[in-house]
Write an enzyme that holds these catalytic residues in place. Structure first.
Site, PDB file in Angstrom:
ATOM      1  N   HIS A   1      -4.454  -4.692   0.187  1.00  0.00           N
ATOM      2  CA  HIS A   1      -4.158  -5.194   1.531  1.00  0.00           C
ATOM      3  C   HIS A   1      -4.426  -6.685   1.561  1.00  0.00           C
ATOM      4  CE1 HIS A   1      -3.548  -1.482   4.008  1.00  0.00           C
ATOM      5  NE2 HIS A   1      -4.055  -0.957   2.905  1.00  0.00           N
TER       6      HIS A   1
ATOM      7  N   GLU B   1      -3.717  -8.752   3.760  1.00  0.00           N
ATOM      8  CA  GLU B   1      -4.062  -9.192   5.110  1.00  0.00           C
ATOM      9  C   GLU B   1      -5.501  -8.879   5.482  1.00  0.00           C
ATOM     10  OE1 GLU B   1      -2.999  -4.911   5.313  1.00  0.00           O
ATOM     11  OE2 GLU B   1      -2.284  -6.665   4.227  1.00  0.00           O
TER      12      GLU B   1
ATOM     13  N   CYS C   1       0.817  -1.209   0.000  1.00  0.00           N
ATOM     14  CA  CYS C   1       0.000   0.000   0.000  1.00  0.00           C
ATOM     15  C   CYS C   1       0.855   1.265   0.000  1.00  0.00           C
ATOM     16  CB  CYS C   1      -1.002  -0.022   1.152  1.00  0.00           C
ATOM     17  SG  CYS C   1      -2.369   1.148   0.927  1.00  0.00           S
TER      18      CYS C   1
END
Length: 667
Positions: A618, A620, A535
Site C-alpha cells: 500500500h 498510500e 493489493c
C-alpha cells in the site's frame, strides 16, 4: 451561578432532558437543558440557530451503506434552550455524593465464549483476508432502583473524582434513555474549519499498586511500572494496532479534507486504570459538520478496517444491536463563522433505561497477534473504570489532579521520582522513534507537483485506502476521482486507471466484487491504456497473467517490509493475506509482465509491462515511507511506456479480453 444544575438536582426524577459535559483540561463544566427531537438521518439534525447535542447510534453506519443490526435507535437530539457554566470543583460539590447501587452485575458473553470469538475472528476473518483488525464488543449489565436523572448525575460525580484523562466526562438524561461516561477519545471535531480526529489504540493495563493507578508508589514499584510500560511500547501487536487505525482515519480525513490530514504524535493517553497510545490528525474542510460526521462514521478504533468489511464482520460475530455503543455524542455549537462540531466516541459509557437496566458495553481490537486471554482481560479493564464509578466494583484510592495533568510520576521518595523521570525520558525517545518508520507525506506538509493536465480514475474495491491514493495522485499533479467498483465504467476515458485494494480472496470469482474487478482490469488491459493495480487488484492482475495465488502462512496486516522493486529498495506497508508467486526477474505466462519478487520466497511484490504496473504493498499507507516516490515512479513508467518488455508473442497486453479473462487455478 448554579441555577440550572441546582434545579436539576432538586427536580430529581422530574428533571427535564439535560446534558452535563466536562471537556478535558477545562476548569468548568457546561449544563445544557432543552427539548428532545428524534431524527432518522444525520442531515436532519436541526441546526437552526440553537445548540444541539446529538446522541448518534451505531446503526447510523447504514447511511454509508454498511451493515448493522438494526434496533431502530434514533438520532436523539437535545435542542438546547437554556445553559450555564459551572466551575468544576463547585459542580463536584453539588453533584450527588451518595452511591447509586448497581446490583446483579453480569456479562452477556462469558470470558470463555469471548475468547472463542477472538479465535474465530483471527482464523476466519483476518485469516481469510477480510481485514486487518476488528472490534468485537461484550456488555456488562446490572440493575438499579435509582431514578435515571439522579443516577447519571451521581455517576458523573464519581467519574469526575475517580477517572482521569477523559476527553469528555458527561451525563445525559432523556426520556427512556440516560447515560454517563468518561470517553477518552475524540472521534471528529470541526472547529472554525479545522477538522481533527484522535485515533487511540494500544492498551496498557495498570497493575495493582502502580504509580499511575494509586497516585503514589515506592521506587521499586515505580521502576517496575516503568519497565512494564516500556515493554508495552515495544510490543509489536500494540504498535501495529495503533498504526492501522491511523491509516483508517487518514482515509476518512482524505475524504473530508481537500488537502488530506497531517498526523501529530504519538502521545500517551493516561487514565486511571489504563494507558493508551494516540495520534492527532488535522486538516481543513468547508463541509457542513453533519456531512463531516457522515463521511467519518465510525471510528476504526471501535469497528476495524477496512470499515465496510469491519461492519459486516461485527454483524456476523455480534448477535445483538450495538445501540449507541461506538456511535458518537455530537455537540453542534453555533458560532459567528458557522457551526462547530465536537464529537467524542461513545465508549466507557453506562446506559440506563427507565426500567432500571444498566449496560456497559466494551470491546477489544483484534489483530493477527491477538491473544484471546489478553483480549478478555482488556475488555474487563476497559469496563472497570465505569463499573467502579457505578459502584459495581470497589474503588481504589486515587489522587485526582486537574483532569488531564500527568500524575504518573507522583511518588513518595526522591529515588522513585528519579526512576519515574528516567522512565519518562526513555518513553519520549521511544515514542518519537516510531515516526522514523512512517511516511513523511502524512507528517510534513509537502509542495504539490505542477498540474499534469491528466486525469486518473481510482476504482474502489471495498477499501477506502482509495481516498488516500486519490489524494496522493492529486499531489502528483493528476485530476483524480474515486468511483466504487460496481459503478466503474468498463471503458474508462481517463488517462490513468488505478485499481484499488480491497478485502477478500482474489481467487473467488463467485464474489461479485472480485468478478467485476477481473472484468474491469481485463478490459483496461485490452484497451492498451495505462493502468496501475494495488493489493487485491494486483493479485487479480497476477491471476489474469497466469501466476498462482496462495494464502500466506501468516497474514501481513499493517506490516512494513523493505522490498526490492525492479532494482530499487523501498520500505512500504502491506495489508494482505494472499499473494502471487513467481521467480524474481521472470515474466508471467500470460501478458509477459516482468516480475519483482522476494528471492527467497517468490512472493510477488510488483509487476510491470507496457502501460501496466501493479504493486502488492500500500503505497498510500502511513506505513510506507517510500510509498509516494514509488507511486510516482510506477505511474510515470506506465504513462511514458519507457520500459522495454520481454514479451512472448502470445502475451501481448493488447490481446483480446477473452484470452485473459478465464481465471487460473491456485497452484
Amino acid at each position: 451561578m448554579t441555577r440550572l444544575l441546582s434545579s436539576l438536582l432538586a427536580l430529581a426524577a422530574e428533571a427535564p432532558p439535560f446534558a452535563v459535559i466536562h471537556r478535558e483540561h477545562e476548569p468548568a463544566l457546561d449544563v445544557l437543558v432543552g427539548d428532545v427531537v428524534d431524527v432518522a438521518l444525520l442531515a436532519d439534525i436541526p441546526l437552526d440557530g440553537a445548540e444541539v447535542v446529538a446522541l448518534v447510534p451505531f446503526r447510523q453506519v447504514r447511511e454509508r451503506g454498511f451493515a448493522a443490526h438494526d434496533d431502530d435507535a434514533p438520532i436523539r437530539c437535545l435542542v438546547v434552550r437554556d445553559r450555564e457554566t459551572v466551575p468544576l470543583e463547585e459542580a463536584i460539590g453539588l453533584l450527588p455524593r451518595h452511591p447509586v447501587v448497581v446490583d446483579d452485575l453480569d456479562v452477556d458473553v462469558s470470558d470463555d465464549d469471548y475468547a472463542a470469538t477472538v479465535r474465530r475472528v483471527i482464523d476466519d476473518e483476518i485469516g481469510r483476508g477480510e481485514g486487518a483488525n476488528f472490534v468485537i464488543r461484550r456488555e456488562f449489565t446490572g440493575s438499579t432502583d435509582a431514578a435515571p436523572a439522579t443516577a447519571v448525575l451521581g455517576w458523573l460525580r464519581a467519574l469526575l473524582e475517580h477517572e482521569s484523562g477523559a476527553y469528555w466526562t458527561f451525563a445525559l438524561h432523556t426520556p427512556g434513555l440516560s447515560a454517563a461516561g468518561a470517553t477518552p477519545e475524540r472521534h471528529v471535531s470541526s472547529i472554525d474549519g479545522v477538522v481533527s480526529m484522535n485515533p487511540i489504540s494500544g492498551t496498557f493495563r495498570h497493575g495493582e499498586g502502580d504509580a499511575v493507578a494509586a497516585g503514589s508508589a515506592s521506587a521499586a514499584s515505580a521502576a517496575a511500572h516503568g519497565d512494564r510500560l516500556l515493554a508495552f511500547l515495544h510490543d509489536v501487536k500494540e504498535r501495529e494496532e495503533l498504526v492501522m487505525v491511523v491509516d483508517e482515519e487518514l482515509k476518512m480525513m482524505s475524504a473530508v479534507c481537500p488537502e488530506g490530514g497531517r498526523i501529530r504524535g504519538p502521545f500517551l493517553k493516561r487514565m486511571s486504570r489504563l494507558t493508551h497510545t494516540e495520534y492527532l490528525l488535522e486538516g481543513r474542510s468547508a463541509l457542513d459538520p453533519r456531512e463531516v460526521l457522515r463521511r467519518t462514521m465510525f471510528a476504526p478504533t471501535v469497528t476495524g478496517s477496512p470499515m465496510g468489511n469491519a461492519c459486516s464482520v461485527i454483524a456476523r460475530h455480534e448477535t445483538t444491536p450495538r445501540g449507541y455503543y461506538a456511535g458518537v455524542l455530537a455537540r453542534f455549537t453555533p458560532r459567528a463563522h458557522g457551526v462547530d462540531l465536537d464529537a467524542p466516541i461513545l465508549i466507557r459509557t453506562a446506559y440506563l433505561d427507565d426500567g432500571g437496566r444498566v449496560r456497559v458495553p466494551v470491546g477489544a481490537t483484534l489483530v493477527r497477534h491477538s491473544d484471546p486471554a489478553g483480549e478478555v482481560a482488556e475488555t474487563r479493564a476497559k469496563a472497570a473504570g465505569v463499573l467502579t464509578a457505578l459502584g459495581a466494583l470497589p474503588r481504589v484510592p486515587a489522587a485526582r489532579t486537574d483532569h488531564g495533568g500527568d500524575d504518573a510520576g507522583a511518588t513518595t521518595d526522591a529515588a522513585a521520582a528519579a526512576a519515574a523521570a528516567a522512565a519518562a525520558d526513555r518513553i519520549d525517545t521511544l515514542l518519537a522513534a516510531r515516526n522514523d518508520h512512517l511516511a513523511a507525506f502524512w507528517r510534513i506538509p509537502q509542495a504539490a507537483h505542477p498540474a499534469r493536465g491528466l486525469d486518473a480514475l481510482v476504482i474502489d474495491a471495498g477499501d477506502d485506502f482509495t481516498t488516500m491514493l486519490a489524494h496522493q495522485l492529486r499531489h502528483l499533479g493528476f485530476g483524480a476521482r474515486v468511483v466504487p467498483w460496481h459503478a466503474a465504467p468498463v471503458a474508462a476515458s481517463e488517462d490513468l486507471v488505478v485499481f484499488g485494494p480491497g478485502p477478500g480472496d482474489p481467487r473467488n470469482t463467485a464474489d461479485p466484487r472480485v468478478a467485476r474487478m477481473r472484468e474491469l482490469i481485463a478490459a483496461r488491459l485490452a484497451s492498451g491504456r495505462p493502468l496501475l493495480a494495488v493489493c487485491l487488484s494486483h493479485q487479480v492482475l497476477a491471476d489474469l497473467a497466469g501466476l498462482p495465488i496462495e494464502r500466506l502462512q501468516a497474514p501481513r496486516q499493517g506490516v512494513q517490509l523493505e522490498v526490492d522493486v525492479f532494482g530499487d529498495r523501498a520500505a512500504i506497508g502491506f495489508y494482505n493475506t494472499f499473494a502471487a508467486a513467481a521467480a524474481n526477474g521472470s515474466t508471467t505466462p500470460s501478458l509477459g509482465l516482468e516480475v519483482a519478487s522476494d528471492a527467497a520466497t517468490g512472493i510477488v511484490h510488483a509487476l510491470r509491462g507496457p502501460r501496466v504496473a501493479s504493486v502488492q504493498g500500500h503505497l498510500e499507507s502511513v506505513t510506507s515511507p517510500d510509498g509516494l516516490a514509488l507511486l510516482e515512479r510506477l505511474v510515470d513508467g506506465v504513462l511514458r511506456d519507457t520500459w522495454s518488455p520481454r514479451l512472448p508473442a502470445s502475451g501481448l497486453v493488447g490481446a483480446p479480453v477473452g484470452a485473459i479473462g478465464a481465471p487460473t487455478r491456485s497452484r
